[in-house]
Scaffold this motif. Structure first.
Motif, PDB file in Angstrom:
ATOM      1  N   UNK A  56       4.673  -7.740  13.394  1.00  0.00           N
ATOM      2  CA  UNK A  56       3.633  -6.830  13.893  1.00  0.00           C
ATOM      3  C   UNK A  56       2.491  -7.627  14.505  1.00  0.00           C
ATOM      4  N   UNK A  57       2.269  -7.414  15.795  1.00  0.00           N
ATOM      5  CA  UNK A  57       1.109  -7.964  16.481  1.00  0.00           C
ATOM      6  C   UNK A  57       0.424  -6.798  17.184  1.00  0.00           C
ATOM      7  N   UNK A  58      -0.715  -7.053  17.796  1.00  0.00           N
ATOM      8  CA  UNK A  58      -1.424  -5.955  18.436  1.00  0.00           C
ATOM      9  C   UNK A  58      -0.566  -5.362  19.564  1.00  0.00           C
ATOM     10  N   UNK A  59      -0.253  -4.082  19.437  1.00  0.00           N
ATOM     11  CA  UNK A  59       0.505  -3.370  20.461  1.00  0.00           C
ATOM     12  C   UNK A  59       2.002  -3.541  20.405  1.00  0.00           C
ATOM     13  N   UNK A 117       4.603  -4.415   2.923  1.00  0.00           N
ATOM     14  CA  UNK A 117       3.895  -5.686   2.822  1.00  0.00           C
ATOM     15  C   UNK A 117       3.626  -6.173   4.236  1.00  0.00           C
ATOM     16  N   UNK A 118       2.494  -6.832   4.407  1.00  0.00           N
ATOM     17  CA  UNK A 118       2.127  -7.392   5.702  1.00  0.00           C
ATOM     18  C   UNK A 118       1.523  -8.757   5.429  1.00  0.00           C
ATOM     19  N   UNK A 119       2.161  -9.814   5.917  1.00  0.00           N
ATOM     20  CA  UNK A 119       1.703 -11.162   5.618  1.00  0.00           C
ATOM     21  C   UNK A 119       0.911 -11.759   6.768  1.00  0.00           C
ATOM     22  N   UNK A 120       0.263 -12.863   6.508  1.00  0.00           N
ATOM     23  CA  UNK A 120      -0.610 -13.498   7.497  1.00  0.00           C
ATOM     24  C   UNK A 120       0.130 -13.928   8.754  1.00  0.00           C
ATOM     25  N   UNK A 121       1.422 -14.179   8.670  1.00  0.00           N
ATOM     26  CA  UNK A 121       2.180 -14.565   9.865  1.00  0.00           C
ATOM     27  C   UNK A 121       2.657 -13.361  10.675  1.00  0.00           C
ATOM     28  N   UNK A 122       2.264 -12.146  10.275  1.00  0.00           N
ATOM     29  CA  UNK A 122       2.608 -10.940  11.016  1.00  0.00           C
ATOM     30  C   UNK A 122       3.879 -10.256  10.549  1.00  0.00           C
ATOM     31  N   UNK A 123       4.503 -10.786   9.508  1.00  0.00           N
ATOM     32  CA  UNK A 123       5.752 -10.193   9.004  1.00  0.00           C
ATOM     33  C   UNK A 123       5.445  -8.883   8.274  1.00  0.00           C
ATOM     34  N   UNK A 124       5.998  -7.804   8.777  1.00  0.00           N
ATOM     35  CA  UNK A 124       5.830  -6.480   8.186  1.00  0.00           C
ATOM     36  C   UNK A 124       7.147  -6.054   7.560  1.00  0.00           C
ATOM     37  N   UNK A 182       0.820  -1.196   0.000  1.00  0.00           N
ATOM     38  CA  UNK A 182       0.000   0.000   0.000  1.00  0.00           C
ATOM     39  C   UNK A 182       0.859   1.253   0.000  1.00  0.00           C
ATOM     40  N   UNK A 183       0.281   2.404  -0.369  1.00  0.00           N
ATOM     41  CA  UNK A 183       1.012   3.663  -0.273  1.00  0.00           C
ATOM     42  C   UNK A 183       1.236   4.072   1.176  1.00  0.00           C
ATOM     43  N   UNK A 184       2.060   5.094   1.358  1.00  0.00           N
ATOM     44  CA  UNK A 184       2.543   5.459   2.691  1.00  0.00           C
ATOM     45  C   UNK A 184       1.446   5.751   3.707  1.00  0.00           C
ATOM     46  N   UNK A 185       0.334   6.374   3.330  1.00  0.00           N
ATOM     47  CA  UNK A 185      -0.672   6.706   4.331  1.00  0.00           C
ATOM     48  C   UNK A 185      -1.299   5.456   4.928  1.00  0.00           C
ATOM     49  N   UNK A 186      -1.401   4.375   4.178  1.00  0.00           N
ATOM     50  CA  UNK A 186      -2.025   3.159   4.674  1.00  0.00           C
ATOM     51  C   UNK A 186      -1.208   2.454   5.743  1.00  0.00           C
ATOM     52  N   UNK A 187       0.104   2.554   5.711  1.00  0.00           N
ATOM     53  CA  UNK A 187       0.908   1.915   6.758  1.00  0.00           C
ATOM     54  C   UNK A 187       0.583   2.550   8.103  1.00  0.00           C
ATOM     55  N   UNK A 188       0.318   3.819   8.108  1.00  0.00           N
ATOM     56  CA  UNK A 188      -0.009   4.515   9.344  1.00  0.00           C
ATOM     57  C   UNK A 188      -1.381   4.081   9.867  1.00  0.00           C
ATOM     58  N   UNK A 189      -2.303   3.821   8.955  1.00  0.00           N
ATOM     59  CA  UNK A 189      -3.603   3.274   9.352  1.00  0.00           C
ATOM     60  C   UNK A 189      -3.448   1.869   9.912  1.00  0.00           C
ATOM     61  N   UNK A 190      -2.577   1.067   9.301  1.00  0.00           N
ATOM     62  CA  UNK A 190      -2.328  -0.286   9.790  1.00  0.00           C
ATOM     63  C   UNK A 190      -1.761  -0.247  11.209  1.00  0.00           C
ATOM     64  N   UNK A 191      -0.806   0.638  11.449  1.00  0.00           N
ATOM     65  CA  UNK A 191      -0.241   0.760  12.796  1.00  0.00           C
ATOM     66  C   UNK A 191      -1.330   1.109  13.804  1.00  0.00           C
ATOM     67  N   UNK A 192      -2.177   2.071  13.470  1.00  0.00           N
ATOM     68  CA  UNK A 192      -3.267   2.461  14.383  1.00  0.00           C
ATOM     69  C   UNK A 192      -4.196   1.285  14.660  1.00  0.00           C
ATOM     70  N   UNK A 193      -4.508   0.514  13.614  1.00  0.00           N
ATOM     71  CA  UNK A 193      -5.417  -0.618  13.795  1.00  0.00           C
ATOM     72  C   UNK A 193      -4.812  -1.704  14.675  1.00  0.00           C
ATOM     73  N   UNK A 194      -3.498  -1.685  14.823  1.00  0.00           N
ATOM     74  CA  UNK A 194      -2.805  -2.663  15.657  1.00  0.00           C
ATOM     75  C   UNK A 194      -2.417  -2.070  17.015  1.00  0.00           C
ATOM     76  N   UNK A 195      -3.017  -0.943  17.377  1.00  0.00           N
ATOM     77  CA  UNK A 195      -2.795  -0.368  18.700  1.00  0.00           C
ATOM     78  C   UNK A 195      -1.482   0.369  18.856  1.00  0.00           C
ATOM     79  N   UNK A 196      -0.885   0.770  17.754  1.00  0.00           N
ATOM     80  CA  UNK A 196       0.384   1.505  17.775  1.00  0.00           C
ATOM     81  C   UNK A 196       0.174   2.894  17.187  1.00  0.00           C
ATOM     82  N   UNK A 197       0.989   3.856  17.581  1.00  0.00           N
ATOM     83  CA  UNK A 197       0.837   5.202  17.020  1.00  0.00           C
ATOM     84  C   UNK A 197       1.339   5.265  15.573  1.00  0.00           C
ATOM     85  N   UNK A 214       0.067  -0.726  27.642  1.00  0.00           N
ATOM     86  CA  UNK A 214      -1.181  -0.147  28.122  1.00  0.00           C
ATOM     87  C   UNK A 214      -1.340   1.244  27.519  1.00  0.00           C
ATOM     88  N   UNK A 215      -2.151   1.380  26.465  1.00  0.00           N
ATOM     89  CA  UNK A 215      -2.306   2.691  25.826  1.00  0.00           C
ATOM     90  C   UNK A 215      -2.745   3.792  26.779  1.00  0.00           C
TER      91      UNK A 215
END
Length: 164
Positions: free
Chosen positions: A87-90, A54-61, A27-42, A116-117
Motif C-alpha cells: 500500500x502506497x499513496x494511490x 496489519x500495515x507495516x512500515x515498508x507498506x506491506x498490508x 485494527x477493526x474493520x472500520x479502520x481499514x477503510x479509514x486507512x485506504x482513504x488516508x492513502x488516496x484510495x476509496x 488522478x482522483x
C-alpha cells in the motif's frame, strides 16, 4: 486544567500512532477503510466484513476476513481469507487474494491504482488487461457473502434477470 493537559497529551499520542509509518497497525474493520482513504484510495475496495489488518512500515498490508467471500461491483469479485498488497499513496501493488470475474473467467487482480482522483477513475490490472472503473463504485464498503452466496442471493432477490 489537569484534565485539559491530560486530554491534549492523549490526543497528541493518538495522532502520533495514526501518522507514524514505522508502526504496525492492527485494527477493526472500520479502520481499514479509514486507512485506504488516508492513502488516496476509496474505502469500498475492501468489504465491510474485514476482521482485522496489519500495515507495516515498508507498506506491506495484510487484510484478514473470517472466511473467503464474494461481492459485486461492476462484476463479481472474490476475496480470499487473507488479502495482501503493498500500500502506497494511490495504489495497492502486488495484490494477492483478490480475483475478479471477466467473461465467466476468474482473473487475479494484480494492482489497483488511482492516478488522478479528479478523473473519477480507478485502474485495475487483471493480468491480461487493464480495466478502468468509476471510483463511485467503490465509495462505500460492500457486504461480502460467503463463497457462492452472492449468486444465490441474486436469484432469490431479483430473479434470473439480475444474472445478465
Amino acid at each position: 486544567m489537569a484534565f485539559l493537559k491530560l486530554f491534549t497529551t492523549l490526543f497528541s499520542l493518538s495522532l502520533l500512532l495514526l501518522v507514524s509509518p514505522s508502526l504496525s497497525l492492527s485494527s477493526p474493520s472500520s479502520s481499514i477503510h479509514d486507512l485506504l482513504r488516508s492513502k488516496g484510495l476509496p474505502a469500498g475496495l475492501l468489504p465491510e466484513e474485514v476482521k482485522s489488518y496489519t500495515f507495516s512500515e515498508d507498506g506491506c498490508l495484510k487484510v484478514f476476513l473470517d472466511a473467503p467471500c464474494m461481492t459485486k461491483y461492476e462484476t463479481r469479485v472474490f476475496f480470499e481469507r487473507v488479502v495482501t498488497a503493498n500500500l502506497t499513496y494511490g495504489s495497492l501493488i502486488g495484490v494477492e487474494g483478490l480475483q475478479q470475474e471477466e467473461l465467466f473467467v476468474w482473473l487475479p487482480v494484480k494492482d489497483i491504482i488511482v492516478n488522478d482522483p479528479s478523473s473519477g477513475l480507478i485502474l485495475f490490472d487483471i493480468g491480461l488487461a487493464y480495466k478502468q472503473l468509476s471510483l463511485s463504485l467503490f465509495e462505500d464498503p460492500p457486504h461480502c457473502k460467503p463463497q457462492g452466496g452472492l449468486r444465490n442471493h441474486v436469484r432469490k432477490e431479483k430473479g434470473f434477470e439480475a444474472l445478465r
